[in-house]
Design an enzyme around this catalytic site. Structure first.
Site, mmCIF file in Angstrom:
data_model
loop_
_atom_site.group_PDB
_atom_site.id
_atom_site.type_symbol
_atom_site.label_atom_id
_atom_site.label_comp_id
_atom_site.label_asym_id
_atom_site.label_seq_id
_atom_site.Cartn_x
_atom_site.Cartn_y
_atom_site.Cartn_z
ATOM 1 N N ASP A 1 -93.122 -68.852 -27.570
ATOM 2 C CA ASP A 1 -92.378 -69.616 -26.811
ATOM 3 C C ASP A 1 -93.093 -70.128 -24.914
ATOM 4 O O ASP A 1 -94.012 -70.014 -25.326
ATOM 5 C CB ASP A 1 -91.199 -68.482 -26.390
ATOM 6 C CG ASP A 1 -92.135 -67.383 -25.459
ATOM 7 O OD1 ASP A 1 -92.618 -66.944 -26.163
ATOM 8 O OD2 ASP A 1 -91.465 -66.841 -24.508
ATOM 9 N N GLU A 2 -92.507 -71.061 -25.510
ATOM 10 C CA GLU A 2 -93.232 -71.542 -23.651
ATOM 11 C C GLU A 2 -94.335 -72.039 -23.473
ATOM 12 O O GLU A 2 -95.052 -71.540 -22.510
ATOM 13 C CB GLU A 2 -92.337 -70.407 -22.716
ATOM 14 C CG GLU A 2 -91.232 -70.427 -22.143
ATOM 15 C CD GLU A 2 -90.903 -69.433 -21.626
ATOM 16 O OE1 GLU A 2 -91.597 -68.552 -21.300
ATOM 17 O OE2 GLU A 2 -89.473 -69.151 -21.085
ATOM 18 N N VAL A 3 -94.590 -72.724 -24.697
ATOM 19 C CA VAL A 3 -96.167 -73.338 -24.764
ATOM 20 C C VAL A 3 -95.621 -74.576 -23.685
ATOM 21 O O VAL A 3 -95.851 -76.389 -24.026
ATOM 22 C CB VAL A 3 -96.511 -73.818 -26.194
ATOM 23 C CG1 VAL A 3 -98.375 -74.327 -25.971
ATOM 24 C CG2 VAL A 3 -96.491 -72.443 -26.845
#
Length: 752
Positions: free
Chosen positions: A134-136
């Protein structure tokens, strides 16, 4: 994990989770896993040992909880990439948040972490591994970000499936805007866990996203938050927000579930930091009530009061109890003392009207008879009867040790039934159900207040005759006299036993400071006359209950406190004992109360009890001083009311527009009165703190003393400001902003 508990607490938490109905645990070890070899720099200094990890996983296995390990493999790798050894595999050199997957060492780091974690977990046969992703955020800036993401996730997912034979799960946020062609590559490899931690976030997940997911993935998961989503430095979860998050997820899952082959389940996340570098937010113990409530909501498939009741019962807590409630030990101490004194204790649990203390709460608002009035229950709802039975059960569980013979179930002043076409039937149905529960489960006799029975036809009363005993209450001489002969005849035909309730205090006005002894004695004398008349019509008389209310209802201000009513209690118990109200009886009461002045008077009103020495007697003395000071206050402040209104009002104070001349003669009186109030306040506060605790002491001061003191402070402040004033504004003075709103709302003048 980000705020790891000690292993023993972790195991106890797993037991709690199992009891709450959870089927598994999603467990992100992060830097608490005992990585070794080339990964030996990853664990925190206080990491779990291999034995501790095994203990935790063994406990979960014995509890039949599936454990899904979570190993971050792309973003949120701060705990690894912050280290010198792995700085070269950062996507952004200055930010250790995400991996640069094009470097061979990056994939090796990920595989090594997975292998070490799965070596331990494999002993417990997991079916899934969560690989994060997530949240790359840096990929949002890359023109081919989607391709980079899919390439790396495909490599990791292939590795997990082939080497460890488990299904990879990934967070879904990087997929939401991804082209369909890219999603197709991941469809056979992973299962998306769609996460959103707020009601609006779940609601706003677009339909097109769900359609694309359904076309490419057979299974999806939903991730909510029971804590860790209400601000990066929050101390406690916002339970209302957490509940709304889960309720919205139930609606969405119900809507989209048919589009998929299967639904993996709900993952209730509970972060303790927003990322590896963030400060702590809510710790695990603070979120357990939220976890319990939301697990019950998910199990029920909707938000209803039953979930709140179940959560409160499970956690051994109650929204009903005041913050300064008695502990179980204190309740037991009180009941033990009564038992040792050979005093029968009849507990009173309101079960219909006067349930404000319960129905005021969010959890029980749907059980109100009138939505905006938390006074009475709507008994037709199954949860309403359950609430009443739960209250009775908890109270009787404690009282049962002391062998009570009766339980008072209240049922007075259920006013809304007076406006109901079949009010009598509703009342009788509910009282019958409650009384049956009490008799069958506890083998005690229910007592009810009688006011709702007084105009009820005798035929209808028959239903209650064998179940309850009425307590006929009236707290004024005139009202006792006005109880009709027809009522007594009806009661005698249907009830074998009756009780009488008088009042030794709490019946002389909702803000009274002391009981009116004349009224209290007259109330009891009149009851003795009525008892002599009606007693032969009944098989037995239960006795007198001398009530002593300190509020007229749950929301009311304080009236007479217990210590100031003790002389009235002593006097009226002697009256009921058969003593004529004369000087000898008054002297007897004073002797019982250790009074020093035993002079006889011909009138009851002449007798004072401020010279006595009984528990709480100092409060009686101080309240007596207060009554005197109130008379002085009324004289000093209001003896020249026209002058006060002419030169001192809210208008004059707001504009600092007055003269000191009208106040010159009064200022010293006001100052002296202010000091007297301050002295009295401190003395009363000290006594009430000792007898009642801080909350009641502060409430008494705020209701009874502070308004008088504040009025003096305001006028003295105006005088002080005026004395320093050298110029005054020209008229007209600007009106209060409120006046325009008042005029508009009242249609007195048109708006500007």
């Amino acid at each position: 994990m980000r705020a790891p508990p000690r292993p023993d607490f972790f195991v106890s938490f797993l037991k709690t989770v199992k009891k709450l109905g959870a089927t598994g645990i999603l467990l992100e070890w992060e830097d608490m896993f005992p990585y070794n070899g080339t990964l030996r720099v990853l664990p925190a200094e206080n990491h779990y040992t291999l034995e501790e990890v095994t203990t935790i996983l063994t406990a979960a296995n014995e509890l039949d909880l599936d454990v899904i390990p979570l190993v971050q493999t792309f973003g949120h790798l701060e705990f690894a990439l912050k280290n010198e050894e792995f700085k070269d595999v950062r996507a952004v050199p200055s930010e250790p948040q995400a991996l640069e997957p094009s470097r061979p060492e990056a994939l090796k780091l990920v595989k090594d972490m997975i292998d070490q974690v799965m070596t331990v977990h494999a002993l417990f046969k997991p079916t899934h591994l969560h690989i994060g992703c997530d949240e790359v955020w840096y990929l949002k800036r890359e023109t081919n970000g989607s391709a980079i993401f899919v390439d790396h996730v495909s490599s990791v997912a292939d590795y997990v499936g082939q080497k460890h034979n488990v299904t990879p799960i990934i967070w879904d946020d990087m997929l939401r805007e991804m082209p369909v062609e890219e999603l197709k590559r991941l469809g056979p490899l992973v299962e998306p866990m769609v996460w959103s931690y707020h009601e609006y976030g779940v609601r706003d997940l677009p339909n097109v996203m769900w359609t694309r997911y359904a076309k490419n993935f057979k299974t999806f998961w939903a991730a909510s938050a029971f804590k860790g989503a209400d601000g990066p430095v929050a101390l406690m979860p916002d339970v209302i927000t957490r509940v709304r998050n889960h309720v919205q997820w139930l609606k969405v899952v119900e809507r989209v579930r048919p589009e998929f082959s299967s639904f993996g389940g709900f993952a209730l996340t509970g972060w303790s930091r927003y990322n590896h570098f963030a400060a702590l937010c809510e710790l695990l113990p603070t979120g357990i009530p939220s976890l319990a409530l939301n697990l019950f909501i998910l199990e029920a498939g909707r938000m209803d009061p039953t979930s709140c009741v179940r959560a409160n019962k499970f956690l051994n807590c109650s929204v009903l109890a005041a913050e300064n409630h008695y502990t179980l030990e204190e309740v037991t101490t009180i009941l033990t003392a009564a038992y040792e004194l050979d005093l029968d204790v009849i507990p009173l649990v309101q079960t219909f009207g006067h349930l404000e203390f319960a129905l005021k709460n969010e959890e029980f608002k749907d059980l109100r008879a009138a939505p905006n009035e938390p006074q009475a229950l709507e008994p037709s709802r199954p949860e309403a009867v359950k609430l009443v039975e739960d209250m009775i059960d908890q109270v009787m569980a404690v009282h049962a040790h002391f062998e009570p013979t009766h339980l008072h179930i209240g049922c007075d002043e259920v006013w809304y039934l007076k406006e109901h076409g079949n009010g009598s039937a509703i009342f009788l149905d509910h009282v019958t159900a409650v009384a049956n529960h009490v008799v069958q489960k506890y083998n005690v006799t229910p007592i009810i207040w009688d006011d709702m029975l007084r105009e009820m036809p005798a035929e209808e009363l028959k239903r209650l005759g064998s179940l309850v005993e009425p307590m006929v209450w009236s707290y004024q001489e005139s009202r006792v006299q006005n109880l009709s002969n027809a009522m007594w005849t009806s009661y005698a035909k249907n009830f074998k036993t009756f009780w009488i309730a008088s009042a030794f205090k709490g019946a002389d006005g909702p803000v009274a400071l002391t009981p009116d002894l004349i009224s209290r004695v007259s109330n009891h004398m009149e009851w003795l006359k009525v008892l002599q008349t009606v007693r032969p019509e009944f098989a037995s008389f239960g006795g007198f209950a001398l009530t002593g209310w300190s509020r007229y209802d749950h929301f009311a201000a304080l009236c007479e406190l217990l210590p100031v009513g003790i002389p009235s209690l002593a006097l009226n118990l002697l009256v009921l004992d058969g003593g004529p109200i004369d000087s000898k009886l008054c002297i007897k009461a004073k002797k019982l109360l250790n009074c020093t002045v035993l002079k006889e008077f011909s009138y009851l009103r002449k007798y004072r009890f401020d010279d006595c020495n009984f528990p709480g007697s100092r409060v009686l003395q101080l309240v007596g001083n207060m009554e005197h000071l109130l008379k002085v206050h009324e004289y000093v402040v209001f003896s020249n009311k026209s002058k006060t209104e002419a030169w001192y009002s809210e208008y004059h104070s707001r504009h600092s527009f007055t003269s000191t001349i009208p106040f010159r003669k009064r200022e010293n009186q006001w100052l002296l009165l202010k000091k007297k109030w301050e002295k009295l306040a401190n003395e009363i506060a000290a006594e009430l703190r000792a007898l009642y605790g801080e909350p009641t002491a502060m409430e008494f001061l705020e209701q009874k003393i502070f308004p008088r003191w504040k009025a003096l402070v305001d006028v003295l402040d105006l005088v002080a400001r005026t004395r320093e004033q050298r110029t005054w504004p020209r008229r007209p003075l600007p009106p209060s902003p409120e006046i325009r709103r008042f005029l508009n709302s009242s249609n007195i003048l048109p708006p500007d």
